[in-house]
Design a protein around this motif. Sequence first.
Motif, PDB file in Angstrom:
ATOM      1  N   ILE A   1      30.600  71.553   9.608  1.00 45.07           N
ATOM      2  CA  ILE A   1      30.674  70.163  10.195  1.00 45.07           C
ATOM      3  C   ILE A   1      31.249  69.181   9.353  1.00 45.07           C
ATOM      4  O   ILE A   1      30.659  69.129   8.010  1.00 45.07           O
ATOM      5  CB  ILE A   1      29.383  69.754  10.585  1.00 45.07           C
ATOM      6  N   ALA A   2      32.511  68.498   9.523  1.00 44.76           N
ATOM      7  CA  ALA A   2      32.878  67.617   8.657  1.00 44.76           C
ATOM      8  C   ALA A   2      33.236  66.207   9.160  1.00 44.76           C
ATOM      9  O   ALA A   2      33.577  66.100  10.524  1.00 44.76           O
ATOM     10  CB  ALA A   2      34.512  68.066   8.378  1.00 44.76           C
ATOM     11  N   LEU A   3      32.914  65.188   8.588  1.00 41.02           N
ATOM     12  CA  LEU A   3      33.140  63.837   8.988  1.00 41.02           C
ATOM     13  C   LEU A   3      34.120  63.151   8.197  1.00 41.02           C
ATOM     14  O   LEU A   3      34.134  63.199   6.856  1.00 41.02           O
ATOM     15  CB  LEU A   3      31.693  62.968   8.552  1.00 41.02           C
ATOM     16  N   PHE A   4      35.206  62.855   8.715  1.00 38.19           N
ATOM     17  CA  PHE A   4      36.322  62.186   8.126  1.00 38.19           C
ATOM     18  C   PHE A   4      36.357  60.825   8.447  1.00 38.19           C
ATOM     19  O   PHE A   4      36.491  60.234   9.224  1.00 38.19           O
ATOM     20  CB  PHE A   4      37.946  62.912   8.787  1.00 38.19           C
ATOM     21  N   PHE A   5      36.386  60.128   7.149  1.00 35.51           N
ATOM     22  CA  PHE A   5      36.275  58.517   6.873  1.00 35.51           C
ATOM     23  C   PHE A   5      37.589  57.840   6.605  1.00 35.51           C
ATOM     24  O   PHE A   5      37.803  58.329   5.635  1.00 35.51           O
ATOM     25  CB  PHE A   5      35.104  58.180   6.108  1.00 35.51           C
ATOM     26  N   VAL A   6      38.271  57.367   7.545  1.00 33.82           N
ATOM     27  CA  VAL A   6      39.555  56.999   7.268  1.00 33.82           C
ATOM     28  C   VAL A   6      39.450  55.333   7.318  1.00 33.82           C
ATOM     29  O   VAL A   6      38.643  54.607   7.971  1.00 33.82           O
ATOM     30  CB  VAL A   6      40.508  57.444   8.387  1.00 33.82           C
ATOM     31  N   ARG A   7      40.630  54.768   6.555  1.00 28.06           N
ATOM     32  CA  ARG A   7      41.049  53.274   6.784  1.00 28.06           C
ATOM     33  C   ARG A   7      42.362  53.150   6.755  1.00 28.06           C
ATOM     34  O   ARG A   7      43.217  54.028   6.547  1.00 28.06           O
ATOM     35  CB  ARG A   7      40.279  52.677   5.194  1.00 28.06           C
ATOM     36  N   ASP A   8      42.705  52.060   7.697  1.00 24.80           N
ATOM     37  CA  ASP A   8      44.218  51.641   7.389  1.00 24.80           C
ATOM     38  C   ASP A   8      44.787  51.889   5.942  1.00 24.80           C
ATOM     39  O   ASP A   8      44.253  51.529   5.195  1.00 24.80           O
ATOM     40  CB  ASP A   8      44.121  50.038   8.196  1.00 24.80           C
ATOM     41  N   PRO A   9      45.702  52.740   6.268  1.00 23.17           N
ATOM     42  CA  PRO A   9      46.454  53.134   4.727  1.00 23.17           C
ATOM     43  C   PRO A   9      46.964  52.068   4.377  1.00 23.17           C
ATOM     44  O   PRO A   9      47.103  51.924   2.982  1.00 23.17           O
ATOM     45  CB  PRO A   9      47.580  54.209   5.495  1.00 23.17           C
ATOM     46  N   ARG A  10      47.515  50.928   5.067  1.00 23.63           N
ATOM     47  CA  ARG A  10      48.089  49.663   4.109  1.00 23.63           C
ATOM     48  C   ARG A  10      46.901  48.964   3.539  1.00 23.63           C
ATOM     49  O   ARG A  10      47.023  48.429   2.469  1.00 23.63           O
ATOM     50  CB  ARG A  10      48.693  48.795   5.580  1.00 23.63           C
ATOM     51  N   ASP A  11      45.867  49.044   4.100  1.00 27.46           N
ATOM     52  CA  ASP A  11      44.631  48.449   3.367  1.00 27.46           C
ATOM     53  C   ASP A  11      44.218  49.097   2.067  1.00 27.46           C
ATOM     54  O   ASP A  11      43.782  48.611   1.117  1.00 27.46           O
ATOM     55  CB  ASP A  11      43.408  48.215   4.338  1.00 27.46           C
ATOM     56  N   ILE A  12      44.244  50.475   2.380  1.00 26.21           N
ATOM     57  CA  ILE A  12      43.784  51.418   1.174  1.00 26.21           C
ATOM     58  C   ILE A  12      44.793  51.249  -0.017  1.00 26.21           C
ATOM     59  O   ILE A  12      44.674  51.027  -1.025  1.00 26.21           O
ATOM     60  CB  ILE A  12      44.128  52.822   1.752  1.00 26.21           C
ATOM     61  N   LEU A  13      46.254  51.154   0.236  1.00 24.99           N
ATOM     62  CA  LEU A  13      47.103  50.883  -0.556  1.00 24.99           C
ATOM     63  C   LEU A  13      47.047  49.548  -1.604  1.00 24.99           C
ATOM     64  O   LEU A  13      46.917  49.521  -2.616  1.00 24.99           O
ATOM     65  CB  LEU A  13      48.719  50.829   0.002  1.00 24.99           C
ATOM     66  N   VAL A  14      46.807  48.350  -0.792  1.00 27.16           N
ATOM     67  CA  VAL A  14      46.164  47.241  -1.333  1.00 27.16           C
ATOM     68  C   VAL A  14      45.099  47.247  -2.361  1.00 27.16           C
ATOM     69  O   VAL A  14      44.894  47.046  -3.483  1.00 27.16           O
ATOM     70  CB  VAL A  14      46.150  46.079  -0.420  1.00 27.16           C
ATOM     71  N   SER A  15      43.934  48.237  -1.780  1.00 25.04           N
ATOM     72  CA  SER A  15      42.837  48.159  -2.440  1.00 25.04           C
ATOM     73  C   SER A  15      42.823  48.968  -3.613  1.00 25.04           C
ATOM     74  O   SER A  15      42.284  48.943  -4.705  1.00 25.04           O
ATOM     75  CB  SER A  15      41.823  49.049  -1.486  1.00 25.04           C
ATOM     76  N   SER A  16      43.579  50.324  -3.611  1.00 29.29           N
ATOM     77  CA  SER A  16      43.834  51.056  -4.667  1.00 29.29           C
ATOM     78  C   SER A  16      44.610  50.227  -5.724  1.00 29.29           C
ATOM     79  O   SER A  16      44.353  50.332  -7.128  1.00 29.29           O
ATOM     80  CB  SER A  16      44.784  52.602  -4.304  1.00 29.29           C
ATOM     81  N   TYR A  17      45.466  49.356  -5.382  1.00 25.11           N
ATOM     82  CA  TYR A  17      46.268  48.572  -6.395  1.00 25.11           C
ATOM     83  C   TYR A  17      45.222  47.867  -7.519  1.00 25.11           C
ATOM     84  O   TYR A  17      45.261  47.979  -8.839  1.00 25.11           O
ATOM     85  CB  TYR A  17      47.203  47.578  -5.707  1.00 25.11           C
ATOM     86  N   TYR A  18      44.377  47.125  -6.952  1.00 25.52           N
ATOM     87  CA  TYR A  18      43.491  46.357  -7.531  1.00 25.52           C
ATOM     88  C   TYR A  18      42.011  47.328  -8.131  1.00 25.52           C
ATOM     89  O   TYR A  18      41.770  46.982  -9.343  1.00 25.52           O
ATOM     90  CB  TYR A  18      42.604  45.396  -6.676  1.00 25.52           C
ATOM     91  N   SER A  19      41.951  48.519  -7.423  1.00 23.06           N
ATOM     92  CA  SER A  19      40.811  49.224  -7.887  1.00 23.06           C
ATOM     93  C   SER A  19      41.123  50.047  -9.312  1.00 23.06           C
ATOM     94  O   SER A  19      40.644  49.797 -10.415  1.00 23.06           O
ATOM     95  CB  SER A  19      40.332  50.211  -7.103  1.00 23.06           C
ATOM     96  N   PHE A  20      42.587  50.777  -8.990  1.00 21.12           N
ATOM     97  CA  PHE A  20      42.997  51.696 -10.365  1.00 21.12           C
ATOM     98  C   PHE A  20      43.411  50.807 -11.326  1.00 21.12           C
ATOM     99  O   PHE A  20      43.548  51.303 -12.605  1.00 21.12           O
ATOM    100  CB  PHE A  20      43.681  52.590  -9.653  1.00 21.12           C
ATOM    101  N   GLY A  21      43.919  49.611 -10.907  1.00 22.79           N
ATOM    102  CA  GLY A  21      44.623  48.771 -11.913  1.00 22.79           C
ATOM    103  C   GLY A  21      43.862  47.707 -12.633  1.00 22.79           C
ATOM    104  O   GLY A  21      44.115  47.492 -13.786  1.00 22.79           O
ATOM    105  N   PHE A  22      42.573  47.577 -12.176  1.00 26.32           N
ATOM    106  CA  PHE A  22      41.915  46.486 -12.682  1.00 26.32           C
ATOM    107  C   PHE A  22      40.313  46.771 -12.725  1.00 26.32           C
ATOM    108  O   PHE A  22      39.722  46.313 -13.793  1.00 26.32           O
ATOM    109  CB  PHE A  22      42.144  45.136 -11.850  1.00 26.32           C
ATOM    110  N   THR A  23      39.744  47.066 -11.679  1.00 31.90           N
ATOM    111  CA  THR A  23      38.224  47.253 -11.735  1.00 31.90           C
ATOM    112  C   THR A  23      37.676  48.419 -11.450  1.00 31.90           C
ATOM    113  O   THR A  23      36.295  48.688 -11.564  1.00 31.90           O
ATOM    114  CB  THR A  23      37.934  46.316 -10.287  1.00 31.90           C
ATOM    115  N   HIS A  24      38.297  49.529 -11.500  1.00 26.57           N
ATOM    116  CA  HIS A  24      37.755  50.743 -11.119  1.00 26.57           C
ATOM    117  C   HIS A  24      37.222  51.506 -12.739  1.00 26.57           C
ATOM    118  O   HIS A  24      37.712  51.083 -13.714  1.00 26.57           O
ATOM    119  CB  HIS A  24      38.722  51.940 -10.842  1.00 26.57           C
ATOM    120  N   GLY A  25      35.741  51.798 -12.475  1.00 26.76           N
ATOM    121  CA  GLY A  25      35.192  52.202 -13.903  1.00 26.76           C
ATOM    122  C   GLY A  25      36.076  53.475 -14.516  1.00 26.76           C
ATOM    123  O   GLY A  25      36.509  54.156 -13.797  1.00 26.76           O
TER     124      GLY A  25
END
Length: 204
Positions: free
Chosen positions: A45-69
């Motif tokens: 049984i698999a639950l696939f959780f997705v988000r608009d890829p354009r929002d993911i791209l923006v979020s990953s810029y801030y996360s991996f570039g600045f705030t991610h542990g």
Amino acid sequence: MQRKLTFTKRGVIYGPIRISADETDPVGKVLVKPTTDHGFIRDKIALFFVRDPRDILVSSYYSFGFTHGLSRVDEIRERQEARRKIIREQTLDEYVLQSVENQINLFSILYDLSNACERSVILKYEDMINDFDTFVKQLLRYVSLSDGIIQGCYERSRPKMTEDKTSHRRSGHVQGFRHKLEEDTIETLNRKLADTLTLFGYKA
């Protein structure tokens, strides 16, 4: 010594399993690679959780570039710091345009896995924020949760009133990319992501 993946057939939910994980990292090798194999996932049984890829791209810029542990494992931390340095030398628009092809590939893998799995559901972040009843209805197809757990999920998932760029969870709003990216950048993303957006029911 690399640990062997063990899987309990009942009573346990495993996740999140991020298909974007680097397959050369321990998590990628031990967890992600084997669980994204068609032979493994077919009867699960698999639950696939997705988000608009354009929002993911923006979020990953801030996360991996600045705030991610950063990892406490030296080897992984060095790679994270090197990636952070590269991202910080780019503008947001430069980053998303450079990263969009990888995002297309990840969504393709996810869609392929959802079709390979006999019992799966695709959950959308946007439903969790804007149509929580629909989100829960989809979630409860395969998972039993108490009313208290559901209410807790609702409360913790509410977007922030104001953006906090210092936090790993900046805002949580949907369609945030429309306020962050240049119009030309959005048009290019929409063109490149056209098939992906259609497959997952997102509008250009």
